[in-house]
Motif scaffolding. Structure first.
Motif, short mmCIF file in Angstrom:
data_model
loop_
_atom_site.label_atom_id
_atom_site.label_comp_id
_atom_site.label_asym_id
_atom_site.label_seq_id
_atom_site.Cartn_x
_atom_site.Cartn_y
_atom_site.Cartn_z
N PHE A 1 4.94 -4.87 -5.07
CA PHE A 1 6.44 -5.24 -4.25
C PHE A 1 6.34 -3.75 -3.40
O PHE A 1 7.05 -3.29 -2.54
N ILE A 2 5.85 -2.69 -4.40
CA ILE A 2 6.05 -0.84 -4.04
C ILE A 2 5.47 -0.80 -2.73
O ILE A 2 4.90 -0.34 -1.56
N PHE A 3 3.70 -0.59 -3.66
CA PHE A 3 2.70 0.18 -2.96
C PHE A 3 1.89 -1.16 -1.75
O PHE A 3 1.41 -0.04 -1.26
N ARG A 4 1.40 -2.26 -2.60
CA ARG A 4 1.58 -3.29 -0.58
C ARG A 4 2.38 -3.03 -0.06
O ARG A 4 2.20 -3.45 1.63
N GLU A 5 3.28 -3.83 0.14
CA GLU A 5 4.59 -4.59 1.31
C GLU A 5 5.73 -3.11 0.96
O GLU A 5 5.83 -3.01 2.55
N ALA A 6 6.12 -2.26 0.77
CA ALA A 6 6.59 -1.72 0.80
C ALA A 6 5.80 -0.32 1.60
O ALA A 6 6.17 -0.10 2.86
N ALA B 1 -4.44 5.36 2.49
CA ALA B 1 -3.84 5.84 1.85
C ALA B 1 -3.27 5.42 0.70
O ALA B 1 -3.15 6.33 -0.36
N SER B 2 -2.52 3.92 0.44
CA SER B 2 -2.41 3.53 -0.32
C SER B 2 -2.66 3.46 -1.34
O SER B 2 -2.55 2.87 -3.18
#
Length: 306
Positions: free
Chosen positions: A150-155, A173-174
């Protein structure tokens, strides 16, 4: 600017909530053991708090609650696209099985490679301790991976892609942020590679369904091995079971080749685009328009002179 600032804000939120959770956990630990505060005051050694925090289910619950809180904050910032984030109907399973197979093979090889690099593993004992409890196993194997997707891929990644950032810039970057956020030398290279692979899959699928499955599979396998091996888990290496560094890496080279090919075919055949193509900056358009108007005006002036 929001397409860059918001992901940075999400990272800051993640760190802030982790720090707050850590302080809260220390306070709760001292509250449960009042005599500990007196001992620390006399000796000046705070290791008693740390050791106590790492026993039982205090740490797993802290990680679970802080992770959920982080997702709640980024959701309040509208960084989660709820219509697609877990939309199973968007998944083309006829082609996505290649992504799963390829990712598993590449991750397995990367795991072997990172083992033999022998970077310091500052979290090994903590993970082994957590894996011994039900709450700890759930935290590492299931809840943690979903929260991180949720945090690193979606957001973070999704926000940049939806904002028109170049896909390779956003994915890279992500992935780097995902690696560094683990703050454990033994995990950083491995997590960065995983972050890059998951980023590619996320870009093609448009949600975190496949990446969550892979993330849970990776972490749950690690938890299972830690449970089965017990205290020996920290010193046991998967490569040693396959005949040592040279033999194991050589044996797995074909797997790496097959894995890369699976991901290549997946990338090529998954033609559905879920994110906008980056457009030229507005300033460039304005300059081109101004140059065109100037040229036209010069032509008019030349005709007038003639």
């Amino acid at each position: 600017m929001k397409k860059v600032l918001y992901p940075i804000l999400a990272v800051i939120v993640f760190f802030t909530i982790q720090v707050i959770a850590g302080v809260g956990m220390a306070v709760i630990t001292i509250a449960k053991n009042p005599s500990m505060f007196k001992t620390i005051a006399q000796s000046g050694d705070i290791n008693a708090i740390t050791n106590n925090m790492l026993t039982g289910d205090t740490l797993p619950w802290t990680l679970i609650l802080s992770g959920i809180a982080t997702v709640g904050v980024i959701a309040a910032l509208n960084m989660i696209h709820w219509k697609s984030v877990l939309n199973v109907k968007m998944i083309d399973w006829k082609i996505c099985w290649l992504a799963i197979l390829g990712a598993v093979m590449v991750i397995f090889y990367t795991d072997l490679l990172s083992e033999f690099m022998e970077f310091p593993d500052e979290m090994g004992k903590i993970f082994n301790s957590m894996a011994c409890s039900v709450v700890g196993a759930l935290s590492i194997g299931i809840i943690g991976p979903i929260v991180e997707e949720f945090i690193f891929r979606e957001a973070i990644l999704g926000w940049m892609l939806r904002g028109g950032v170049n896909r390779w810039v956003a994915i890279t970057a992500s992935a780097i942020v995902f690696g560094l956020i683990h703050a454990n030398p033994a995990q950083i290279p491995f997590a960065t590679v995983i972050g890059f692979i998951f980023g590619i899959i996320y870009y093609k699928t448009g949600n975190i369904v496949i990446t969550s499955i892979l993330h849970i599979l990776n972490n749950s396998t690690a938890v299972l091995l830690m449970v089965l091996q017990g205290e020996e888990a920290e010193d046991t290496k998967l490569g040693d079971l396959l005949g040592g560094p040279v033999m194991s890496l050589a044996i797995c080279i074909p797997l790496l080749a097959v894995g890369f090919n699976c991901l290549r075919v997946f990338w090529k055949e998954s033609r559905t685009e879920h994110f906008p193509t980056p457009q030229p900056e507005q300033t460039e358009t304005i300059l081109i328009t101004q140059e065109t108007e100037t040229t036209n005006q010069n032509l008019i002036n030349d005709e007038t002179v003639l």
